[in-house]
Design a protein around this motif. Sequence first.
Motif, PDB file in Angstrom:
ATOM      1  N   UNK A   7       4.161 -25.839  40.203  1.00  0.00           N
ATOM      2  CA  UNK A   7       4.959 -25.559  41.394  1.00  0.00           C
ATOM      3  C   UNK A   7       5.731 -26.781  41.863  1.00  0.00           C
ATOM      4  N   UNK A   8       5.139 -27.977  41.697  1.00  0.00           N
ATOM      5  CA  UNK A   8       5.790 -29.202  42.157  1.00  0.00           C
ATOM      6  C   UNK A   8       5.138 -30.404  41.491  1.00  0.00           C
ATOM      7  N   UNK A   9       5.909 -31.454  41.262  1.00  0.00           N
ATOM      8  CA  UNK A   9       5.374 -32.740  40.805  1.00  0.00           C
ATOM      9  C   UNK A   9       6.080 -33.863  41.564  1.00  0.00           C
ATOM     10  N   UNK A  10       5.340 -34.923  41.841  1.00  0.00           N
ATOM     11  CA  UNK A  10       5.906 -36.118  42.473  1.00  0.00           C
ATOM     12  C   UNK A  10       5.244 -37.337  41.845  1.00  0.00           C
ATOM     13  N   UNK A  11       5.896 -38.481  41.941  1.00  0.00           N
ATOM     14  CA  UNK A  11       5.291 -39.719  41.464  1.00  0.00           C
ATOM     15  C   UNK A  11       5.749 -40.882  42.340  1.00  0.00           C
ATOM     16  N   UNK A  12       4.805 -41.758  42.666  1.00  0.00           N
ATOM     17  CA  UNK A  12       5.100 -42.934  43.490  1.00  0.00           C
ATOM     18  C   UNK A  12       4.499 -44.175  42.847  1.00  0.00           C
ATOM     19  N   UNK A  13       5.115 -45.321  43.140  1.00  0.00           N
ATOM     20  CA  UNK A  13       4.629 -46.589  42.602  1.00  0.00           C
ATOM     21  C   UNK A  13       4.577 -47.641  43.699  1.00  0.00           C
ATOM     22  N   UNK A  14       3.586 -48.540  43.589  1.00  0.00           N
ATOM     23  CA  UNK A  14       3.485 -49.694  44.471  1.00  0.00           C
ATOM     24  C   UNK A  14       3.326 -50.931  43.600  1.00  0.00           C
ATOM     25  N   UNK A  15       4.251 -51.872  43.755  1.00  0.00           N
ATOM     26  CA  UNK A  15       4.215 -53.094  42.949  1.00  0.00           C
ATOM     27  C   UNK A  15       3.439 -54.189  43.661  1.00  0.00           C
ATOM     28  N   UNK A  16       2.870 -55.085  42.870  1.00  0.00           N
ATOM     29  CA  UNK A  16       2.099 -56.178  43.445  1.00  0.00           C
ATOM     30  C   UNK A  16       1.636 -57.140  42.374  1.00  0.00           C
ATOM     31  N   UNK A  17       0.501 -57.768  42.621  1.00  0.00           N
ATOM     32  CA  UNK A  17      -0.061 -58.763  41.708  1.00  0.00           C
ATOM     33  C   UNK A  17      -1.495 -58.392  41.384  1.00  0.00           C
ATOM     34  N   UNK A  18      -1.853 -58.547  40.099  1.00  0.00           N
ATOM     35  CA  UNK A  18      -3.227 -58.325  39.685  1.00  0.00           C
ATOM     36  C   UNK A  18      -3.827 -59.674  39.311  1.00  0.00           C
ATOM     37  N   UNK A  19      -5.090 -59.876  39.675  1.00  0.00           N
ATOM     38  CA  UNK A  19      -5.765 -61.164  39.506  1.00  0.00           C
ATOM     39  C   UNK A  19      -6.994 -61.030  38.614  1.00  0.00           C
ATOM     40  N   UNK A  20      -7.481 -62.174  38.135  1.00  0.00           N
ATOM     41  CA  UNK A  20      -8.710 -62.183  37.343  1.00  0.00           C
ATOM     42  C   UNK A  20      -9.944 -62.397  38.216  1.00  0.00           C
TER      43      UNK A  20
END
Length: 200
Positions: free
Chosen positions: A129-142
């Motif tokens: 019936x519907x699809x959506x997609x969102x993204x959030x950018x940032x930093x990944x750490x160890x």
Amino acid sequence: MKLFVATKNQHKVDELKLLLHEPTIELVRLPDGLPDAVEDGVTFEENAMKKAVFYSQLVSGKVLSDDSGLVVPMLNGEPGVLSARYAGKHGDDEANNERLIERLREVGVVEVPAYFACALAIAQAGQVLVTVEARVSGTVYTERRGTHGFGYDPLFTPYGHKHRYAEMSPEEKSLFSHRAMAVRMLRDRKSQWMSHESVS
């Protein structure tokens, strides 16, 4: 209206309830005993649609499916669609985090740009019936920080913020997380999927 959530992860169900905040919609888990959907898509959207369609043919009503994960471009997109089973066992957050830390150390970095993506799909009787997609950018750490959240939350800080997702309360995270953005997009298109009559 009852809306089935295609996940075995209660954290996702709880977060979606908090984010959707629609008093006329009751989010419920799938009935026990259903087979696992095949998630062999190459994108989050493909997997979300596959799960929604699969389970919508096994239950009476609409099914909301979420496929989300972390993408690290320096690692050629890992863990990507394999985020939940990156270390081999589905849903083992500790092992998945450790695997990502190992991979980052292999390429000689302690922090690197990354983004979280969330795709949502709603299907009924085998029809999307519907699809959506969102993204959030940032930093990944160890280095892990925080005790809230789940998945890769202890390793990820969104741009413009000082804290990891895992250091934020659910309410704080819900203001700008990838899943929160996707749910807002879904709510904006509510008329597109709410108008379909429930299948009995």
